[in-house]
Each structure stands twice: as structure tokens, then as C-alpha cells.
Write an enzyme that holds these catalytic residues in place. Structure first.
Site, PDB file in Angstrom:
ATOM      1  N   HIS A 135      -3.640  -4.921  -0.639  1.00 58.00           N
ATOM      2  CA  HIS A 135      -3.414  -5.549   0.630  1.00 58.00           C
ATOM      3  C   HIS A 135      -3.303  -7.062   0.477  1.00 58.00           C
ATOM      4  O   HIS A 135      -4.401  -7.526   0.605  1.00 58.00           O
ATOM      5  CB  HIS A 135      -3.923  -5.185   1.722  1.00 58.00           C
ATOM      6  CG  HIS A 135      -3.922  -3.740   2.272  1.00 58.00           C
ATOM      7  ND1 HIS A 135      -2.932  -3.458   3.312  1.00 58.00           N
ATOM      8  CD2 HIS A 135      -4.568  -2.732   1.929  1.00 58.00           C
ATOM      9  CE1 HIS A 135      -3.086  -1.877   3.359  1.00 58.00           C
ATOM     10  NE2 HIS A 135      -4.001  -1.401   2.526  1.00 58.00           N
ATOM     11  N   CYS A 140       0.836  -1.246   0.002  1.00 53.87           N
ATOM     12  CA  CYS A 140       0.062   0.060   0.188  1.00 53.87           C
ATOM     13  C   CYS A 140       0.968   1.231   0.132  1.00 53.87           C
ATOM     14  O   CYS A 140       1.667   1.418  -0.971  1.00 53.87           O
ATOM     15  CB  CYS A 140      -0.871  -0.123   1.156  1.00 53.87           C
ATOM     16  SG  CYS A 140      -2.191   1.018   1.037  1.00 53.87           S
ATOM     17  N   GLU A 158      -2.394  -9.340   2.533  1.00 54.80           N
ATOM     18  CA  GLU A 158      -2.829  -9.839   3.831  1.00 54.80           C
ATOM     19  C   GLU A 158      -4.606  -9.673   3.960  1.00 54.80           C
ATOM     20  O   GLU A 158      -5.022 -10.452   4.946  1.00 54.80           O
ATOM     21  CB  GLU A 158      -2.198  -9.061   4.916  1.00 54.80           C
ATOM     22  CG  GLU A 158      -2.685  -7.612   5.345  1.00 54.80           C
ATOM     23  CD  GLU A 158      -2.195  -6.643   4.519  1.00 54.80           C
ATOM     24  OE1 GLU A 158      -2.458  -5.440   4.797  1.00 54.80           O
ATOM     25  OE2 GLU A 158      -1.383  -6.873   3.480  1.00 54.80           O
TER      26      GLU A 158
END
Length: 212
Positions: A193, A83, A195
Site C-alpha cells: 500500500h 493490493c 498510501e
């Protein structure tokens, strides 16, 4: 098989615990720290980033991260930015109408997306570069984005011809095309992202671990 050791850089950026958990789930031994010896000695360094470009640059400077990142890359030691952690790898940003210098690992300026709705928030497909490592097996998947600013020019196109390996850009679209990820030797980064991107994001992180 030995677990790869990954440091998630701790410098005040929010939401780092999800990155730690995601890396642990795909087989890494993870430490959340900005301690220089740990950062330099880890197999991989993940640089998260949430919030404004300028604030992230100030926080990175406070823990001497620019020097630590530069030293890792000079030694061919893998770094992954996520990001705003990707955005700061570019030369500069125009966020909030103020020019701020980034880490200048790649040429290009981060600017506000030209789109009917900003921020870009949600799941979007990407168009991976030929020869990608990060996206092997997930080329057709969607990833989770939350951002208002992005790089919109291919960094490879801004670099002159020479012996250095040119960065591979992966693209996505929200109002306009923007750089969704870059792979460039030891330095990789994603605007989305991983994750928070479910199974596809987990596979991307596994793919990155194979490069360590």
C-alpha cells in the site's frame, strides 16, 4: 503546472479515502467515482482493492470496470492497481481453494503465501527491477504490506518472446519470494500500500504521476 487528473475507482472496496488523500498530497486532482466518462477521461486510474479476490472481481464486474480498464489500457492510458487491485490483473487466483479468473492482463496465478506467519503484515524491503520508474529514489526503502496471497512467478517468464514490452517485476520476500510490484507500459501495480508507506510511498505515487 497543470495538476494531473486521477480517478480512484469507486466500486465498494474499503479504505479508498486514504488513497485519495495520498494522491492529493502529491499533487493530483482526484475524483472518487466509477462513472464511465470520468474513468475513461482521467489522466490516470487507480484501482484499489481490499479483501478477497473473488469478491473484488464481483464488485468490479458490477460497475463494468473490466471493460473500462481494458479500454484505458488499449489506448495506452495509465492504470495503477494496489493490493488486491494488483492481484486481479493476473490471470487467476486460488484464494480459499477456489479458482477464480482475473482480468488476465498478465499471466500467472495468485496463491497463498508459503510462510510461517500469514498474513504478511508490516514493513518490508523490496528488490526493484532494473529500469524501474516507480521506485526511482526509493529503491532501498521499505513499504507497508497487508496480504495473505500473492503472485510468485515472474509474469515476464510466462510470456513468449515477441515485440511487446515485457513487464518489470519488483520482488519482496515473506517466507518465499513474491511479486511486490509490476511495471508494464500503461499498467503498473503494487502488492503493498503506497498510501500507507510514508514518505517512500508518497515518492512512488509522485513517480507514477510523472507517467501520466
Amino acid at each position: 503546472m497543470r495538476q494531473p487528473r486521477v480517478v480512484v475507482l469507486s466500486y465498494g472496496s474499503g479504505n479508498v479515502r486514504s488513497a485519495v488523500r495520498a494522491l492529493e498530497r502529491v499533487g493530483a486532482s482526484v475524483e472518487l467515482t466509477a462513472e464511465p466518462t470520468a474513468v475513461e477521461g482521467a489522466d490516470g486510474l487507480l484501482v484499489p482493492g481490499v479483501g478477497a479476490f473473488g469478491a473484488v472481481m464481483d464488485q468490479l464486474a458490477a460497475v463494468h470496470a473490466p471493460r473500462l480498464i481494458e479500454r484505458r489500457l488499449a489506448g495506452g492510458r495509465p492504470v495503477l492497481g494496489i493490493c488486491v487491485g494488483m492481484q486481479v490483473m493476473f490471470e487467476s487466483s486460488q484464494e480459499h481453494g477456489t479458482a477464480r479468473r482475473g482480468l488476465a492482463q498478465w499471466p500467472g496465478t495468485v496463491r497463498r503465501l508459503n510462510a510461517p506467519v500469514v498474513p504478511h503484515m508490516g514493513w518490508s524491503p523490496v528488490r526493484p527491477a532494473q529500469g524501474t520508474v516507480l521506485f526511482q529514489g526509493v529503491e532501498g526503502e521499505r513499504f507497508y504490506f497487508v496480504h495473505s496471497y500473492a503472485a510468485t512467478t515472474d509474469p515476464a517468464g510466462l510470456m513468449g518472446a515477441g515485440p511487446m514490452r515485457l513487464p518489470l517485476a519488483t520482488w519482496a520476500t515473506h517466507g518465499e519470494d513474491f511479486v511486490a510490484a509490476v511495471e508494464n507500459g500503461a499498467l503498473c501495480a503494487t502488492q503493498f500500500h503506497p498510501e500507507k508507506s510514508g514518505d517512500a510511498g508518497a515518492q512512488l505515487l509522485r513517480n507514477w504521476l510523472t507517467t501520466l
